[in-house]
Design a protein around this motif. Structure first.
Motif, PDB file in Angstrom:
ATOM      1  N   TRP A   4      88.853  28.776   4.547  1.00 48.04           N
ATOM      2  CA  TRP A   4      90.302  28.793   4.786  1.00 48.04           C
ATOM      3  C   TRP A   4      91.066  28.961   3.480  1.00 48.04           C
ATOM      4  CZ3 TRP A   4      94.319  25.499   3.335  1.00 48.04           C
ATOM      5  CH2 TRP A   4      95.516  25.673   4.005  1.00 48.04           C
ATOM      6  N   MET A  38      90.855  32.548   2.459  1.00 47.31           N
ATOM      7  CA  MET A  38      91.689  33.398   3.308  1.00 47.31           C
ATOM      8  C   MET A  38      93.167  33.233   2.982  1.00 47.31           C
ATOM      9  SD  MET A  38      89.607  35.167   4.992  1.00 47.31           S
ATOM     10  CE  MET A  38      90.846  35.971   5.979  1.00 47.31           C
ATOM     11  N   VAL A  81      94.784  36.283   1.428  1.00 51.00           N
ATOM     12  CA  VAL A  81      95.051  37.531   2.153  1.00 51.00           C
ATOM     13  C   VAL A  81      96.535  37.885   1.964  1.00 51.00           C
ATOM     14  CG1 VAL A  81      95.128  38.609   4.426  1.00 51.00           C
ATOM     15  CG2 VAL A  81      93.216  37.094   3.803  1.00 51.00           C
ATOM     16  N   ALA A 100      95.372  43.400  12.184  1.00 56.92           N
ATOM     17  CA  ALA A 100      95.609  41.956  12.296  1.00 56.92           C
ATOM     18  C   ALA A 100      96.483  41.490  11.156  1.00 56.92           C
ATOM     19  CB  ALA A 100      94.284  41.193  12.279  1.00 56.92           C
ATOM     20  N   SER A 101      97.342  40.578  11.506  1.00 57.87           N
ATOM     21  CA  SER A 101      98.197  40.003  10.475  1.00 57.87           C
ATOM     22  C   SER A 101      97.479  38.835   9.795  1.00 57.87           C
ATOM     23  CB  SER A 101      99.511  39.522  11.100  1.00 57.87           C
ATOM     24  OG  SER A 101      99.239  38.446  11.995  1.00 57.87           O
ATOM     25  N   ARG A 102      98.097  38.336   8.732  1.00 60.50           N
ATOM     26  CA  ARG A 102      97.509  37.208   8.005  1.00 60.50           C
ATOM     27  C   ARG A 102      97.395  35.989   8.906  1.00 60.50           C
ATOM     28  NH1 ARG A 102     100.357  34.288   2.807  1.00 60.50           N
ATOM     29  NH2 ARG A 102      98.897  32.522   2.673  1.00 60.50           N
ATOM     30  N   ARG A 103      98.386  35.718   9.710  1.00 58.17           N
ATOM     31  CA  ARG A 103      98.341  34.563  10.596  1.00 58.17           C
ATOM     32  C   ARG A 103      97.217  34.700  11.612  1.00 58.17           C
ATOM     33  NH1 ARG A 103     103.881  32.810  13.276  1.00 58.17           N
ATOM     34  NH2 ARG A 103     104.232  32.378  11.050  1.00 58.17           N
ATOM     35  N   GLU A 104      97.041  35.897  12.153  1.00 60.43           N
ATOM     36  CA  GLU A 104      95.973  36.110  13.120  1.00 60.43           C
ATOM     37  C   GLU A 104      94.591  35.942  12.490  1.00 60.43           C
ATOM     38  OE1 GLU A 104      98.258  39.279  16.061  1.00 60.43           O
ATOM     39  OE2 GLU A 104      97.025  40.001  14.385  1.00 60.43           O
ATOM     40  N   ILE A 105      94.459  36.444  11.255  1.00 60.08           N
ATOM     41  CA  ILE A 105      93.166  36.301  10.566  1.00 60.08           C
ATOM     42  C   ILE A 105      92.847  34.826  10.325  1.00 60.08           C
ATOM     43  CG2 ILE A 105      91.931  36.761   8.427  1.00 60.08           C
ATOM     44  CD1 ILE A 105      93.390  39.429   8.287  1.00 60.08           C
ATOM     45  N   LEU A 106      93.832  34.065   9.865  1.00 62.70           N
ATOM     46  CA  LEU A 106      93.617  32.631   9.638  1.00 62.70           C
ATOM     47  C   LEU A 106      93.275  31.908  10.925  1.00 62.70           C
ATOM     48  CD1 LEU A 106      96.392  31.798   7.019  1.00 62.70           C
ATOM     49  CD2 LEU A 106      93.931  31.965   6.637  1.00 62.70           C
ATOM     50  N   ALA A 124      91.819  33.202  13.563  1.00 61.23           N
ATOM     51  CA  ALA A 124      90.454  33.582  13.941  1.00 61.23           C
ATOM     52  C   ALA A 124      89.419  32.828  13.110  1.00 61.23           C
ATOM     53  CB  ALA A 124      90.272  35.094  13.786  1.00 61.23           C
ATOM     54  N   VAL A 125      89.717  32.658  11.821  1.00 60.86           N
ATOM     55  CA  VAL A 125      88.789  31.911  10.947  1.00 60.86           C
ATOM     56  C   VAL A 125      88.687  30.452  11.393  1.00 60.86           C
ATOM     57  CG1 VAL A 125      88.474  31.035   8.601  1.00 60.86           C
ATOM     58  CG2 VAL A 125      89.036  33.441   8.969  1.00 60.86           C
TER      59      VAL A 125
END
Length: 385
Positions: A37, A40, A43, A61-67, A69-70
């Motif tokens: 996290w 990430m 990003v 994917a946006s930064r919020r979506e990537i976080l 998903a992680v």
């Protein structure tokens, strides 16, 4: 423990190990999740575009979506690790603790009186558990030998003590039935002899018990002086019995108890004279000093084999001890050579208490060679003697 001396709920070692494994995996998973996290977080926070123009129609994917998903992936991985850690940890803990379960079963059997059961991990891979199991098995071996020896000794001792009591009762019954025809001096002499033998037997039993339970005071002892004094006391009886005594005594100092060592020397020397040939017997005494002090006593006598001689260390083995030096008592210098069957076992116990070794060997020409080996202290100054 809780108040009142009661223990709390029982938690097995297997459960504690399993919980430890699971806790370790969870901590490792949380640390890894935090690290991912944190990475990430770097990003970029601006709209992302595809590097290949052909992929412009694909959703980015946006930064919020990537976080998010992680975080979901880390949560799923943590849940999987929790299940795998619980099942695998329980299985691993069971395998690790199997030797302890075998050890506990053997200990429970020993506590219930069965000393024949062993853990038996000698063929397993060497580790702390196999070392503990081998040590426990060795302890059970010694306890079983000592218990059997103690039972034999108690049975023999009770039999030996019953004999003089039966003799005394018989003498009293005869005197009671015919008081006028009883020779009172002879009766008193026989009763005195019988009670003396019983007293000697009890004293020897007490000495053996004291050696088993008491701490031995170890001080420098001039063993050559003890041997020379014993030889000086022995010569009148040797001349009376027609036994020739020869000696070669070197200076020798050993750590130990002077009184007990004097008893060892007296038993070996005096009984080497008493249990000898009827006429023309010989006794050879040799004492050598140094780091290992050796006292050797050889006497003439009957031919013996090594197997029969090994029984002489057993208490009350009179058939063999009658021809072995050091088997009887040594109460008087010129009195009769009476034996209670405890002289040699007591001598062997005294030597063992001094961390020494007593060995018996049959002589080819007849008789026995008794050797006492003790740790010497050659650096002790002569003034200590």
């Amino acid at each position: 423990m809780s108040p009142g001396g009661r223990r709390g709920p029982r938690v097995t070692a297997r459960l504690r190990l399993t919980l430890s494994y699971v806790a370790f995996l969870l901590v490792a998973a949380l640390v890894m999740s935090v690290c991912v996290w944190a990475v990430m977080r770097f990003v970029p926070n601006y709209p992302l575009t595809a590097a290949n123009p052909k992929d412009l129609d694909m959703p980015i994917a946006s930064r919020r979506e990537i976080l998010a998903a992680v975080v979901r992936a880390c949560g799923i991985a943590t849940a999987v690790l929790l299940v795998v850690g619980s099942v695998g940890g329980w299985w691993l803990a069971g395998r690790v603790l199997t030797p302890l379960q075998d050890l506990n079963a053997a200990a429970r059997a020993a506590a219930e009186g069965d000393l024949s059961r062993r853990v038996g991990l000698r063929g397993a891979r060497r580790d702390e558990f196999t070392d503990l199991a081998d040590t426990f098995d060795a302890m059970l071996d010694r306890l079983e030998r000592d218990l059997h020896a103690q039972r034999r000794f108690a049975a023999n001792a009770s039999h030996e003590l019953r004999t003089p009591l039966a003799v005394l009762r018989a003498l009293l019954d005869v005197a009671r039935d015919d008081p006028q025809g009883t020779d009172l001096p002879v009766l008193l002499d026989r009763m005195d002899e019988t009670t003396r033998r019983a007293g000697d037997l009890v004293a020897a039993l007490l000495d053996l018990a004291a050696l088993d339970h008491g701490a031995l005071a170890r001080r420098p002892v001039a063993l050559d002086v003890i041997v020379e004094d014993a030889l000086e006391d022995l010569r009148p009886e040797a001349r009376e019995r027609g036994v020739q005594v020869t000696a070669r005594v070197d200076p020798a100092t050993v750590p130990g108890d002077a009184t007990l060592l004097a008893r060892v020397v007296d038993n070996l020397l005096r009984n080497a004279v008493r249990h000898n040939l009827p006429a023309g017997g010989r006794v050879a005494v040799t004492l050598t000093g140094g780091d290992r002090v050796r006292l050797r006593v050889e006497n003439d006598g009957a031919l013996l084999d090594a197997d029969r001689l090994a029984v002489a260390l057993e208490p009350f083995a009179r058939q063999v001890q009658a021809v072995v030096p050091g088997c009887g008592t040594s109460r008087g210098r010129s009195g009769p050579a009476t034996s209670n069957g405890l002289g040699l076992p007591l001598t062997e116990r005294i030597v063992t208490a001094h961390e020494g070794v007593l060995t018996l060997e049959p002589r080819p020409a007849g008789g026995v060679r008794a050797t006492v080996t003790l740790e010497g202290t050659p650096d002790v100054p002569v003034g200590v003697r």
